[in-house]
Write an enzyme that holds these catalytic residues in place. Structure first.
Site, PDB file in Angstrom:
ATOM      1  N   ASP A 294      74.571 -29.169  68.661  1.00  0.00           N
ATOM      2  CA  ASP A 294      74.240 -30.330  67.833  1.00  0.00           C
ATOM      3  C   ASP A 294      74.989 -31.553  68.363  1.00  0.00           C
ATOM      4  OD1 ASP A 294      73.290 -31.987  65.854  1.00  0.00           O
ATOM      5  OD2 ASP A 294      74.575 -31.179  64.278  1.00  0.00           O
ATOM      6  N   GLU A 328      73.621 -40.425  65.323  1.00  0.00           N
ATOM      7  CA  GLU A 328      72.692 -39.679  64.461  1.00  0.00           C
ATOM      8  C   GLU A 328      73.431 -39.098  63.264  1.00  0.00           C
ATOM      9  OE1 GLU A 328      70.526 -36.283  62.761  1.00  0.00           O
ATOM     10  OE2 GLU A 328      72.481 -36.224  63.725  1.00  0.00           O
ATOM     11  N   GLU A 329      74.667 -38.635  63.480  1.00  0.00           N
ATOM     12  CA  GLU A 329      75.336 -37.821  62.461  1.00  0.00           C
ATOM     13  C   GLU A 329      75.727 -38.584  61.206  1.00  0.00           C
ATOM     14  OE1 GLU A 329      75.249 -34.830  62.330  1.00  0.00           O
ATOM     15  OE2 GLU A 329      75.254 -33.925  64.317  1.00  0.00           O
TER      16      GLU A 329
END
Lengths: 471, 471
Positions: A294, A328-329
């Site tokens: 991820d 993104e996170e």
């Protein structure tokens, strides 16, 4: 050595294929086979994870990753642009907790609780705070117990539905749990809670905490953390014996926004160079691990697309654009920056792909295209069938985080479909490391992304717009 | 409520059975069935783990556990003795590590390594020490690289053989790894190493470190820690790129020996009260978790034996002695104290049982009896067959840690045989918690231990001596 030779031979053999119909089965098969023989993506993933480590937005690791990916893409001969993105800058601090009182506690003892702060969490005083813990299962129970919330630490003890994940519904299973993590802190804060805890959203029980984003803002920031499944169950059991009191210390910092970048690397098109096929993953990771799954595999996979096509000396009609997204996170600011820069010429964004479900074995492609466009993908799925990735699934909405605004504006989205049954075991934990990625699955991943990117960049048929805008 | 009634009814029904042949099938079956209906052992396990937590020798948790178990046994009506044991007193401190230099490191970055100090580890300076790391696979390689060892941190990167554990050989698989953890620090220290690291000895990869004992003594104490499998592999990979340097901070303390106790609870025998059947587990645990499987289930199982027999009002001919041993993990001083107190009348120790392989599903009994005694156990194995625990395995040597000196002096040992395929996933990690124990398996465990204890306490046939002394 053998691999390099094979690729070189493929290059020479393919010299004639460039002039052939771009989406003919031979070329698609050649791309697939080249990807299946290359270690390029795995080597990039190893560099990103082993040499840099965690890459949370605003961190030195994220900055090093921007440089590393840009340098690798320049080395391939791609046209590299760094697109500025202002990112949230949250830095983890101390994080400890003890159960300091509960029914049946031997005098003088306290129990350590394993937890990790959530993104955007506020800080306790440096010496911690002590408050009662109330355990709830959902938002209704929280509201029903509003009188107890003020001054308390709220714990959402919600079990991750691994059985659902095992049935191939890892995303929805994650969604069912992560909404408490995301929205819970804000709601608890608005009800007067002193702190927020959530049972880790993930499917394996090795007393590891899963971090993640929250919807907290300056107006409602309270200390917020994920406790391990084991500790959540312990607190729930002790709560059945009587009141539980916790001493909680979390000292993260919410710093001013930092400067960062999306890394954009173009393989320029020929006659339709102004039309763009995005192939992407996100470069930032959480700070607990090296973010191999991820989303190291997504970025390495996208980098692998350019390397595969370059090695075969294939020139697409449309521009194939590798993007390593930033943030993104905990903000998706990278996706927002790209959309803002392109929204006035959104029709030039022909299609966009993001891989962000980890490096599990791919079995096909997920797409938000119009129903009538589905039939056009038969050649690419036929090319992927020999590696077990021939399943095409159409949906009205794909929903990759960094591409959400593009999809809303009608850009058809694509995503590799992969086995995610163990993805949430490691997701957002310290255990999301390189050893969890199988090199062969990553090769399959690159094969899927390369073959599809090439196909999209050369397709003659109209692709239409994402169904999501038609609703 | 139903359970209580059933037990009461069993008591009434069994009133006549007391006079019957003690080892008749009906009584053995009655004991098995009573154990299978009781939550007593699980409740004791929950009290021990949830209310107290970790129980390392010398800690307040260990002291609280002595009190808790003694109180529970007194409540049952057993004759309780606290046998003094002087125990090592090692206290964990800070433990952090970073890789501060390696080939390919972006300027200014370092990589965090997840590790945990090993029992008996020495301390680094408070600010840590910085040294090169050398990675070896076995003692031969360590010796071959003696010139590099001086001033370095030695890492044994030895992979746990989970495949061996899956074949039912978890113990030997553990032994193959744990010898590096146990002996490695001393050997490395004697060769001039500045510190010692071992890849965690255990079979699951969730970036959790497995602690454990070392053979270090005052003369050779150096900082020693277990790194996670992931971090060990990372260091090994980075070492292939070039030299690796680590900053290591470990601040445990080796304090003067502390006062503690074995908890001994007797269910006195009738006509052979001076002959002893020991049924036991160890009360101390490592400090990272609540020691549910190592060895809460052993102690709770042994406590369950006394409760089962008491509830049925069964009086054994020999004395059944429940022992909750202190200090199995880092010294086995409890076993030594009991042996010292009984060695002059060792023939009165008729048989001894320890459960210390976790609470996995039991499938039988392991025994170090003479070959000719094996046939005597048919009735007890027949009684255990209906719960799937009818396998009797004879060996010359059983080797339960706390009973090793008794076995050496000829006391036949017994041990439940249990499924250990996942035992070393959690062993000595923070994840050895109550949720890992299946209540039904614990009932089966108590059934095995109770039925066998009763049988041993009443058997007419000579049991002989443990074969180990005959060699």
């Amino acid at each position: 050595m053998k691999t390099v030779l094979t690729v070189l031979m493929s290059c020479m053999l393919s010299a004639g294929a460039i002039a052939a119909p771009a989406n003919d089965p031979a070329t698609l098969g050649q791309i697939r086979d080249a990807a299946m023989k290359s270690d390029y993506a795995y080597e990039r993933l190893a560099d990103m994870t082993d040499l840099i480590g965690p890459r949370l937005s605003g961190s030195p690791g994220a900055a090093a990753a921007v440089e590393q990916v840009a340098a690798a893409m320049r080395k391939l001969g791609a046209t590299v642009t760094l697109q500025p993105v202002k990112v949230p800058h949250w830095v983890r601090g101390a994080e400890t907790a003890e159960l300091v009182d509960y029914a049946g506690r031997p005098a003088g003892l306290s129990q350590r609780v394993v937890l990790t702060a959530l993104g955007g969490s506020g800080a306790t005083p440096a010496a911690g705070l002590t408050a009662p813990v109330i355990v709830v299962r959902d938002f209704d129970e929280l509201k029903a117990r509003a009188a107890e919330v003020k001054g308390a630490i709220v714990l959402f003890d919600v079990k991750f539905d691994q059985e659902m994940a095992d049935r191939g519904l890892a995303g929805p299973a994650y969604g069912n749990g992560s909404r408490y993590r995301t929205l819970g802190p804000k709601i608890a804060s608005q009800m007067g809670a002193a702190g927020f805890l959530v049972r880790s959203v993930g499917g394996a029980d090795f007393r590891i905490a899963h971090t993640g984003a929250t919807a907290l803002s300056e107006a409602d920031r309270i200390p917020a953390a994920a406790v391990t499944a084991e500790d959540s169950m312990l607190i729930a059991r002790l709560s059945k014996r009587g009141p539980v009191k916790m001493h909680l210390t979390l000292t993260p910092q919410n710093l001013p926004d930092a400067d960062s970048f999306n890394v954009i690397a173009d393989l320029p098109g020929t006659d339709k160079a102004d039309e763009i096929v995005v192939v992407s993953g996100h470069l930032d990771s959480w700070d607990l691990a090296t973010g191999a799954n991820d989303d190291g595999t997504g970025v390495a996979g996208a980098m692998g697309v350019l390397q595969t096509l370059k090695a075969l000396n294939l020139k697409p009609r449309r521009t194939i654009r590798m993007i390593a997204w930033m943030n993104e996170e905990n903000g998706t600011r990278g996706g927002a920056a790209y959309h803002a820069a392109n929204k006035d010429s959104i029709l030039k964004q022909f299609a966009a792909m993001e891989s962000d479900s980890g490096g599990g074995r791919p079995f096909g492609i997920l797409a938000s295209v119009e129903a009538k466009a589905e039939k056009h993908f038969a050649p690419v799925m036929a090319a992927l069938q020999p590696i077990g990735a021939g399943v095409f699934t159409r949906r009205d909405h794909v929903g990759a985080a960094d591409l959400a605004l593009l999809e809303k504006d009608g850009v058809p989205l694509f995503q590799p479909q992969v086995d995610t049954s163990t993805y949430f075991h490691y997701h957002h934990t310290p255990a999301d490391t390189l050893d969890k990625v199988d090199p062969e699955n990553l090769r399959r991943h690159v094969a899927v992304m390369s073959t599809l990117s090439w196909y999209l960049a050369n397709m003659e048929q109209p692709l239409g717009r994402a169904p999501v805008v038609e609703k």
